[in-house]
Write a protein that holds these residues in place. Structure first.
Motif, short mmCIF file in Angstrom:
data_model
loop_
_atom_site.label_atom_id
_atom_site.label_comp_id
_atom_site.label_asym_id
_atom_site.label_seq_id
_atom_site.Cartn_x
_atom_site.Cartn_y
_atom_site.Cartn_z
N TYR A 39 0.83 -1.20 0.00
CA TYR A 39 0.00 0.00 0.00
C TYR A 39 0.87 1.25 0.00
N GLU A 40 1.86 1.26 0.87
CA GLU A 40 2.74 2.43 0.95
C GLU A 40 3.60 2.57 -0.30
N ARG B 211 1.46 4.09 -2.91
CA ARG B 211 1.22 5.50 -2.56
C ARG B 211 2.44 6.36 -2.96
N GLU C 226 -4.76 14.25 -1.45
CA GLU C 226 -4.80 13.03 -0.65
C GLU C 226 -6.08 12.23 -0.88
N GLU C 227 -7.21 12.91 -1.08
CA GLU C 227 -8.45 12.18 -1.34
C GLU C 227 -8.38 11.43 -2.66
N ILE D 292 -5.64 10.44 -4.14
CA ILE D 292 -4.67 9.35 -3.95
C ILE D 292 -5.34 8.16 -3.29
N THR D 293 -6.14 8.41 -2.26
CA THR D 293 -6.83 7.33 -1.55
C THR D 293 -7.80 6.61 -2.46
N ARG D 294 -8.54 7.36 -3.31
CA ARG D 294 -9.47 6.74 -4.24
C ARG D 294 -8.73 5.85 -5.24
N LEU E 164 -5.74 4.48 -4.89
CA LEU E 164 -5.20 3.33 -4.17
C LEU E 164 -6.25 2.26 -3.97
N SER E 165 -7.48 2.68 -3.67
CA SER E 165 -8.54 1.71 -3.37
C SER E 165 -8.91 0.84 -4.56
N LYS F 17 -6.73 -1.32 1.50
CA LYS F 17 -6.13 -0.66 2.64
C LYS F 17 -5.81 -1.69 3.71
#
Length: 236
Positions: free
Chosen positions: A94-95, A98, A109-110, A112-114, A116-117, A122
């Protein structure tokens, strides 16, 4: 054998998922499971912390994987990249992804999180809502023949549109090479689905059995909770 088109299947991760009813199955090593299955531990070769040379799945998922391998045409075999994945490995992946996005210029960041998902679950230590690989019910794999791995259109862990399972089904004017890739993906898809697995639509290589995603797609009860660490009690 000509296999039908890969259907469009959407797994809504926000939809209600029944709670896990842990079945207590042990995990089994895949390298000795079947002569038609080989293990190539991709993350071990890439040097990720906590990885190992063996791949494991829960007993029920492993049995179905062996069944899928037997349904391949003669001369072909399954190649497993990854099975059960510890929290340590999941967090490292995950990291790592990222950091890849940050190096590409992503700053929100939002967003990036989307992103990544879509490709890397996570990491969590909650065994009731585990990431798929933490449960021992998810497997990443491809098919090999006498000449090596079949062409699936992308490498393993290619996080682009090309990696979506149905990408080559949707081309308006596919080339001869595109049709070869389409056929190879159909083969993998149909032998795995026929054995009881479900596919994650963003990754042609990713299949699950007994997990929360599998339960949503099959209207079933998830039977595999998380396994945080490998120990002798959980290996058959």
């Amino acid at each position: 054998m000509n296999y039908p088109r890969i259907p469009a299947i959407h797994d809504d991760r926000t939809a209600f998922t029944p709670p896990v009813i842990e079945c207590g199955e042990a995990m089994v090593p895949l390298s000795t499971l079947s002569p038609r299955i080989t293990v190539y531990p991709a993350y071990y070769h890439l040097g990720y912390a906590g990885t190992q040379t063996e791949a494991y799945l829960r007993k029920g998922a492993a049995d179905r994987l062996a069944l899928a391998a037997e349904r391949l045409p003669d001369g072909l075999q399954l190649v497993v990249f990854d099975g059960w994945r510890s929290y340590e490995v999941q967090a490292s992946l995950y990291e790592g992804f990222r950091q890849d996005l940050l190096s590409q210029g992503w700053t929100d960041e939002e967003a990036i999180t989307r992103e990544l998902s879509k490709f890397v679950a996570k990491p969590t230590t909650d065994i009731q809502i585990p990431s798929p690989h933490l449960s021992g019910g998810a497997v990443d794999l491809t098919i090999a023949g006498p000449g090596g791995w079949l062409d699936m259109g992308t490498d393993f862990d290619d996080f682009t549109e090309l990696a979506m399972t149905r990408h080559f089904e949707e081309l308006a004017e596919p080339t001869e090479k595109d049709l070869e890739i389409q056929s190879n993906r159909r083969l993998l898809y149909h032998v795995m689905i026929s054995a009881g697995f479900t596919n994650y639509s963003h990754e042609w290589w990713h299949y699950e059995y007994g997990t929360r995603s599998w339960a949503r797609q099959t209207n079933s009860q998830p039977i595999y909770g998380g396994i945080l660490e490998m120990n002798e009690k959980i290996v058959e």
